[in-house]
Design a protein around this motif. Structure first.
Motif, PDB file in Angstrom:
ATOM      1  N   GLN A   1     -20.267  17.556 -19.767  1.00 44.35           N
ATOM      2  CA  GLN A   1     -19.119  18.291 -19.224  1.00 44.35           C
ATOM      3  C   GLN A   1     -19.220  18.420 -17.712  1.00 44.35           C
ATOM      4  N   ALA A   2     -20.436  18.568 -17.199  1.00 40.75           N
ATOM      5  CA  ALA A   2     -20.619  18.683 -15.753  1.00 40.75           C
ATOM      6  C   ALA A   2     -20.272  17.380 -15.047  1.00 40.75           C
ATOM      7  N   VAL A   3     -20.744  16.268 -15.591  1.00 42.16           N
ATOM      8  CA  VAL A   3     -20.487  14.984 -14.924  1.00 42.16           C
ATOM      9  C   VAL A   3     -19.024  14.579 -15.085  1.00 42.16           C
ATOM     10  N   GLN A   4     -18.391  14.957 -16.186  1.00 44.14           N
ATOM     11  CA  GLN A   4     -16.957  14.700 -16.338  1.00 44.14           C
ATOM     12  C   GLN A   4     -16.149  15.512 -15.330  1.00 44.14           C
ATOM     13  N   ALA A   5     -16.546  16.782 -15.126  1.00 43.38           N
ATOM     14  CA  ALA A   5     -15.868  17.618 -14.130  1.00 43.38           C
ATOM     15  C   ALA A   5     -16.034  17.024 -12.740  1.00 43.38           C
TER      16      ALA A   5
ATOM     17  N   ALA B   1     -30.422   8.330 -20.938  1.00 39.40           N
ATOM     18  CA  ALA B   1     -29.289   9.129 -21.421  1.00 39.40           C
ATOM     19  C   ALA B   1     -28.500   9.705 -20.254  1.00 39.40           C
ATOM     20  N   THR B   2     -29.201  10.144 -19.232  1.00 37.66           N
ATOM     21  CA  THR B   2     -28.551  10.697 -18.045  1.00 37.66           C
ATOM     22  C   THR B   2     -27.740   9.626 -17.320  1.00 37.66           C
ATOM     23  N   VAL B   3     -28.327   8.460 -17.165  1.00 37.83           N
ATOM     24  CA  VAL B   3     -27.642   7.354 -16.472  1.00 37.83           C
ATOM     25  C   VAL B   3     -26.420   6.913 -17.267  1.00 37.83           C
ATOM     26  N   ARG B   4     -26.598   6.725 -18.565  1.00 38.37           N
ATOM     27  CA  ARG B   4     -25.479   6.272 -19.408  1.00 38.37           C
ATOM     28  C   ARG B   4     -24.330   7.277 -19.362  1.00 38.37           C
ATOM     29  N   GLY B   5     -24.650   8.560 -19.457  1.00 33.23           N
ATOM     30  CA  GLY B   5     -23.614   9.584 -19.431  1.00 33.23           C
ATOM     31  C   GLY B   5     -22.823   9.577 -18.133  1.00 33.23           C
ATOM     32  N   ALA B   6     -23.519   9.355 -17.023  1.00 32.00           N
ATOM     33  CA  ALA B   6     -22.847   9.330 -15.723  1.00 32.00           C
ATOM     34  C   ALA B   6     -21.926   8.117 -15.605  1.00 32.00           C
ATOM     35  N   VAL B   7     -22.431   6.952 -15.986  1.00 34.54           N
ATOM     36  CA  VAL B   7     -21.630   5.729 -15.858  1.00 34.54           C
ATOM     37  C   VAL B   7     -20.373   5.815 -16.719  1.00 34.54           C
TER      38      VAL B   7
ATOM     39  N   LYS C   1     -15.818   5.232  -4.471  1.00 30.46           N
ATOM     40  CA  LYS C   1     -16.002   3.841  -4.887  1.00 30.46           C
ATOM     41  C   LYS C   1     -17.466   3.530  -5.206  1.00 30.46           C
ATOM     42  N   LYS C   2     -18.385   4.339  -4.643  1.00 26.60           N
ATOM     43  CA  LYS C   2     -19.820   4.095  -4.842  1.00 26.60           C
ATOM     44  C   LYS C   2     -20.487   5.364  -5.368  1.00 26.60           C
ATOM     45  N   VAL C   3     -21.201   5.222  -6.473  1.00 19.00           N
ATOM     46  CA  VAL C   3     -21.885   6.360  -7.088  1.00 19.00           C
ATOM     47  C   VAL C   3     -23.373   6.046  -7.174  1.00 19.00           C
ATOM     48  N   ALA C   4     -24.173   6.848  -6.500  1.00 18.44           N
ATOM     49  CA  ALA C   4     -25.637   6.727  -6.585  1.00 18.44           C
ATOM     50  C   ALA C   4     -26.152   7.835  -7.498  1.00 18.44           C
ATOM     51  N   ILE C   5     -26.890   7.457  -8.515  1.00 22.84           N
ATOM     52  CA  ILE C   5     -27.422   8.434  -9.474  1.00 22.84           C
ATOM     53  C   ILE C   5     -28.859   8.746  -9.083  1.00 22.84           C
ATOM     54  N   ALA C   6     -29.113  10.003  -8.743  1.00 24.16           N
ATOM     55  CA  ALA C   6     -30.439  10.417  -8.277  1.00 24.16           C
ATOM     56  C   ALA C   6     -31.383  10.611  -9.454  1.00 24.16           C
ATOM     57  N   VAL C   7     -32.565  10.011  -9.369  1.00 24.16           N
ATOM     58  CA  VAL C   7     -33.595  10.161 -10.405  1.00 24.16           C
ATOM     59  C   VAL C   7     -34.936  10.366  -9.733  1.00 24.16           C
ATOM     60  N   ALA C   8     -35.899  10.870 -10.502  1.00 24.60           N
ATOM     61  CA  ALA C   8     -37.257  11.011  -9.990  1.00 24.60           C
ATOM     62  C   ALA C   8     -37.863   9.639  -9.744  1.00 24.60           C
ATOM     63  N   THR C   9     -38.750   9.544  -8.773  1.00 24.33           N
ATOM     64  CA  THR C   9     -39.377   8.265  -8.419  1.00 24.33           C
ATOM     65  C   THR C   9     -40.059   7.637  -9.630  1.00 24.33           C
ATOM     66  N   THR C  10     -40.678   8.458 -10.472  1.00 22.41           N
ATOM     67  CA  THR C  10     -41.397   7.951 -11.642  1.00 22.41           C
ATOM     68  C   THR C  10     -40.453   7.362 -12.694  1.00 22.41           C
TER      69      THR C  10
END
Length: 502
Positions: A97-101, A128-134, A159-168
């Motif tokens: 719901q957050a990423v849809q908003a 799961a986080t990446v898939r949900g965002a895309v 036009k450009k979406v960068a998905i932030a993740v931990a380095t690991t």
């Protein structure tokens, strides 16, 4: 829309106010006025905390607030989205719901790029986080106006979406990103096919789409026409085609990405490109939605496109029987008896129960592939909508070790993607309702347990392999103001196949 992965380690999070330069950064806030780690790193002068304290945003799931030109923050804008109760991670529902908003808000924003820096989903890996965002961002830009003379106003936002993740998590996230984009492309194709009018999306159109996918992703393809179907003695499938001038097509699309000797998974998709009900004519109100009766075919074709782009290392064969169901002087009548490819005879008590008549021959045809498993997908019964509404797909299969394992795989894939299914019973007692005085079986079993008796009908043609049936009548499309194809169950099917491929 371009997607990428951006790594943020603990140090970067603490200095996010100067470390992340972008047109907009999306961060989370919680209902108890707490900030996510990156939000706290941004809030060196207390502007975000002040917005929470003032009540401008509550932190409730799906709420949002856009802040601009905050002092000493490199990002031009900060979009706050609510995540519900506090936690270092969030529930899947809250994240979605957050990423849809966020996607809705950013759709018409002046910024060209955004960094999505939300906490990861609780008890799930980063995929799961990446898939949900895309999927959320792709859904926000999907349009169904290709046939309008004047197109809807196109969004001018991000036009450009960068998905932030931990380095690991960066390596897994980058792999997941490519898979998620392929999945979104498959869903888009499924939605496009479903939304097209039936005078455009004919059986021939579906066949040509399959040919294009085969060419694009080096798959094998075979299109069987009426004479070939007659030679195969597909009397049940052909009986549905009797009232229409549109030629039937039997589509076989092969993605042989596994080892040569590996048994394939076969996906069978119901492809009724328009269902009038035939002689058992449907009511006029809402009949336009019967263009979606090829939702099973569309989802199977969309899934094949997704796994083709992924180059999935698995043998998968799609089988799509496709035709129209129309009334005319030559149409099949209630009371007619037809002979299926299996040799079993069927008394057609209702010509509007046509999906099972085309699927049964396709399920018999699937035997020739010696499949590891067969999953058929169909907008089969209104009864399934009554049972499960529009939230869960109905899952039916036999009860033994092999079939229970297949059911568990499908249910897990649905849960993993939010494209959920619910297992329904198949029991011998329901078969009593399919008895006919004049043939081996009737094609309907009455209104009681209608989705179950439909599954029991199909089950009679699947004795030689492991099989499951997905009734997507309640999940393949939406009615009302949001009318349109949903793209389901492409996430479930694709993830099921990915999990099988390991």
């Amino acid at each position: 829309m371009d997607f990428s992965i951006k790594t943020i380690d603990a140090k970067s999070a603490l200095t996010a106010h100067k470390a992340i330069k972008t047109g907009c950064i999306v961060v989370g806030v919680f209902e108890n006025k707490k900030l996510s780690a990156v939000a706290a790193g941004l809030d060196k002068h207390g502007a975000i905390a002040a917005a929470l304290k003032s009540g401008d945003i509550t932190g409730k799931i799906g709420s949002s607030l856009l802040l601009r030109n905050i002092a000493d923050i490199a990002a031009e804008r900060v979009l706050l989205v609510g995540l519900g109760e506090e936690g270092s991670t969030v529930t899947e529902k809250a994240y979605q719901q957050a990423v849809q908003a966020a996607a809705r808000t950013l759709l018409n924003l002046g910024s060209n790029d955004v960094v999505l820096a939300l906490p990861s989903i609780k008890d799930r890996d980063i995929s799961a986080t990446v898939r949900g965002a895309v999927i959320a961002f792709r859904e926000s830009i999907f349009r169904a106006d290709s046939l309008k003379s004047k197109k809807d106003t196109a969004p001018v936002g991000v036009k450009k979406v960068a998905i932030a993740v931990a380095t690991t998590e960066a390596t897994l996230a980058k792999t997941s990103l490519l898979q998620s984009i392929a999945l979104a492309n498959g869903m888009d194709l499924t939605k496009e096919l479903g939304n097209l009018p039936p005078n455009v999306c004919t059986p021939t159109y579906l066949a040509n789409t399959a040919k294009q996918i085969a060419a694009d992703y080096k798959m094998g393809v075979e299109i069987l026409d009426r004479k070939q179907l007659q030679a195969l003695k597909m009397g049940s499938f052909l009986s549905v085609t009797n009232g229409t001038v549109e030629p039937p097509k039997f589509i076989v699309l092969k993605h042989m990405g596994g080892k040569v000797k590996d048994a394939p998974v076969v996906l069978v998709g119901k492809g009724i490109t328009f269902d009038s009900g035939g002689i058992s004519l449907k009511p006029g109100a809402g009949m336009d939605e019967m263009k979606y009766d090829m939702g099973g075919a569309a989802s199977v074709i969309g899934t094949m496109r997704a796994i083709g782009e992924m180059k999935l290392k698995l043998n998968v064969i799609a089988v799509v029987p496709s035709c129209e169901n129309m009334p005319s002087g030559s149409a099949t009548r209630p009371g007619d008896i037809v002979t299926s490819m299996s040799g079993q005879t069927i008394e057609v008590l209702n010509t509007d129960a046509e999906g099972r008549l085309i699927l049964c021959d396709a399920l018999t045809y699937a035997e020739r592939f010696n499949p590891a498993a067969v999953v058929d997908v169909a907008t089969l019964t209104g009864a399934c909508v009554t049972s499960l509404g529009h939230h869960n797909t109905g899952l039916f299969t036999r009860h033994d070790a092999k079939h229970d394992a297949l059911a568990d795989e499908l249910l897990a894939a649905g849960k993993e993607t939010g494209d959920t299914a619910w297992r329904m019973p198949i029991e011998e007692a329901y078969n009593e309702q399919l008895k006919s005085n004049f043939a081996d079986m009737a094609n309907i079993g009455g209104p009681a347990g209608g989705s179950i008796t439909a599954a029991c009908f199909l089950e009679r043609f699947t004795k030689k392999y492991t099989w499951a049936h997905l009734d997507i009548a309640g999940t393949a499309w939406k009615s009302g103001a949001a009318k349109g194809s949903t793209g389901r169950p492409v996430p479930l099917l694709t993830t099921f196949l990915m999990n099988r491929a390991g």
